[in-house]
Design a protein around this motif. Sequence first.
Motif, PDB file in Angstrom:
ATOM      1  N   CYS A  74       0.831  -1.217   0.000  1.00  0.00           N
ATOM      2  CA  CYS A  74       0.000   0.000   0.000  1.00  0.00           C
ATOM      3  C   CYS A  74       0.861   1.262   0.000  1.00  0.00           C
ATOM      4  CB  CYS A  74      -0.945  -0.004   1.201  1.00  0.00           C
ATOM      5  SG  CYS A  74      -2.236  -1.247   1.096  1.00  0.00           S
ATOM      6  N   ILE A  75       1.933   1.237   0.774  1.00  0.00           N
ATOM      7  CA  ILE A  75       2.841   2.387   0.806  1.00  0.00           C
ATOM      8  C   ILE A  75       3.505   2.576  -0.552  1.00  0.00           C
ATOM      9  CG2 ILE A  75       5.013   3.248   1.800  1.00  0.00           C
ATOM     10  CD1 ILE A  75       4.063   1.980   4.484  1.00  0.00           C
ATOM     11  N   GLN A  76       3.885   1.472  -1.190  1.00  0.00           N
ATOM     12  CA  GLN A  76       4.521   1.566  -2.500  1.00  0.00           C
ATOM     13  C   GLN A  76       3.546   2.082  -3.554  1.00  0.00           C
ATOM     14  OE1 GLN A  76       7.957   0.932  -2.704  1.00  0.00           O
ATOM     15  NE2 GLN A  76       7.512   2.183  -4.471  1.00  0.00           N
ATOM     16  N   ILE A 136      -0.609   2.692   8.519  1.00  0.00           N
ATOM     17  CA  ILE A 136      -1.348   2.033   7.435  1.00  0.00           C
ATOM     18  C   ILE A 136      -1.979   0.742   7.940  1.00  0.00           C
ATOM     19  CG2 ILE A 136      -1.123   0.892   5.184  1.00  0.00           C
ATOM     20  CD1 ILE A 136      -0.869   3.844   4.865  1.00  0.00           C
ATOM     21  N   SER A 137      -1.228  -0.080   8.660  1.00  0.00           N
ATOM     22  CA  SER A 137      -1.788  -1.349   9.150  1.00  0.00           C
ATOM     23  C   SER A 137      -2.916  -1.100  10.159  1.00  0.00           C
ATOM     24  CB  SER A 137      -0.701  -2.240   9.756  1.00  0.00           C
ATOM     25  OG  SER A 137      -0.163  -1.667  10.928  1.00  0.00           O
ATOM     26  N   GLN A 138      -2.815  -0.031  10.920  1.00  0.00           N
ATOM     27  CA  GLN A 138      -3.888   0.307  11.852  1.00  0.00           C
ATOM     28  C   GLN A 138      -5.160   0.670  11.092  1.00  0.00           C
ATOM     29  OE1 GLN A 138      -6.018   0.449  14.908  1.00  0.00           O
ATOM     30  NE2 GLN A 138      -3.871   0.087  15.380  1.00  0.00           N
ATOM     31  N   LEU A 139      -5.017   1.459  10.050  1.00  0.00           N
ATOM     32  CA  LEU A 139      -6.181   1.840   9.251  1.00  0.00           C
ATOM     33  C   LEU A 139      -6.800   0.644   8.536  1.00  0.00           C
ATOM     34  CD1 LEU A 139      -4.958   5.188   7.676  1.00  0.00           C
ATOM     35  CD2 LEU A 139      -6.765   4.903   9.367  1.00  0.00           C
ATOM     36  N   ASP A 154      -1.337  -2.715  14.902  1.00  0.00           N
ATOM     37  CA  ASP A 154      -0.061  -2.068  14.634  1.00  0.00           C
ATOM     38  C   ASP A 154       0.970  -3.150  14.331  1.00  0.00           C
ATOM     39  OD1 ASP A 154      -0.883   0.554  15.001  1.00  0.00           O
ATOM     40  OD2 ASP A 154      -0.487   0.522  17.153  1.00  0.00           O
ATOM     41  N   VAL A 155       1.366  -3.240  13.086  1.00  0.00           N
ATOM     42  CA  VAL A 155       2.385  -4.200  12.679  1.00  0.00           C
ATOM     43  C   VAL A 155       3.689  -3.444  12.540  1.00  0.00           C
ATOM     44  CG1 VAL A 155       3.099  -5.827  10.908  1.00  0.00           C
ATOM     45  CG2 VAL A 155       0.700  -5.621  11.501  1.00  0.00           C
ATOM     46  N   LYS A 156       4.727  -3.942  13.209  1.00  0.00           N
ATOM     47  CA  LYS A 156       6.021  -3.281  13.166  1.00  0.00           C
ATOM     48  C   LYS A 156       6.880  -3.921  12.094  1.00  0.00           C
ATOM     49  CE  LYS A 156       5.611  -1.903  17.814  1.00  0.00           C
ATOM     50  NZ  LYS A 156       5.934  -1.739  19.104  1.00  0.00           N
ATOM     51  N   ASP A 157       7.857  -3.161  11.624  1.00  0.00           N
ATOM     52  CA  ASP A 157       8.762  -3.640  10.576  1.00  0.00           C
ATOM     53  C   ASP A 157       9.882  -4.517  11.115  1.00  0.00           C
ATOM     54  OD1 ASP A 157       7.423  -2.454   8.505  1.00  0.00           O
ATOM     55  OD2 ASP A 157       8.557  -0.595   8.614  1.00  0.00           O
ATOM     56  N   THR A 158       9.694  -5.091  12.246  1.00  0.00           N
ATOM     57  CA  THR A 158      10.683  -5.992  12.808  1.00  0.00           C
ATOM     58  C   THR A 158      10.158  -7.408  12.779  1.00  0.00           C
ATOM     59  OG1 THR A 158       9.838  -5.642  15.047  1.00  0.00           O
ATOM     60  CG2 THR A 158      11.650  -4.242  14.325  1.00  0.00           C
TER      61      THR A 158
END
Length: 150
Positions: A116-118, A135-138, A143-147
């Motif tokens: 979605c960001i891309q 974005i993941s919250q919406l 809340d998904v983290k990039d880790t």
Amino acid sequence: MDSILIFVVPVIGLCGVIIGALIQAFFNRKNQKVSHLTELQNKSYADFLNAASKIAIAQRNNDRKEVENELANLADAKSRICVYGDSFVIRQLATFLRAGGTLQTEQEILAFTHLCIQIRNSVGLSDKNLISQDISQLLFSIDVKDTKTP
């Protein structure tokens, strides 16, 4: 000499008008082509996101018929993204599909969020302050983290 100028001046003016019209037609055609490609990209992105969302909802509701209907729409949108999409979007879409493409795991949700960001970047909405957690919250109310999770 005056008779030559009487003939040359209108010819030069006419040539200028013709050259100007040709240049305008060239740039107008080029602009229409870019505009049409942008429209095709945006439609394929929107159709993909719409189908993926409907599939995720139908899967959670155990609605197999709806899943089957939307899989056809999803396949159509994916093929149009392959043809018209930005190369970075295609790469991120492939990453999402390699992760599983079902929006069931955190890794899949994160890959979809990055997709979605891309897509936003591809259509000119590059915002450095936007983080994937927003974005993941919406999209998923999480809340998904990039880790990576252990």
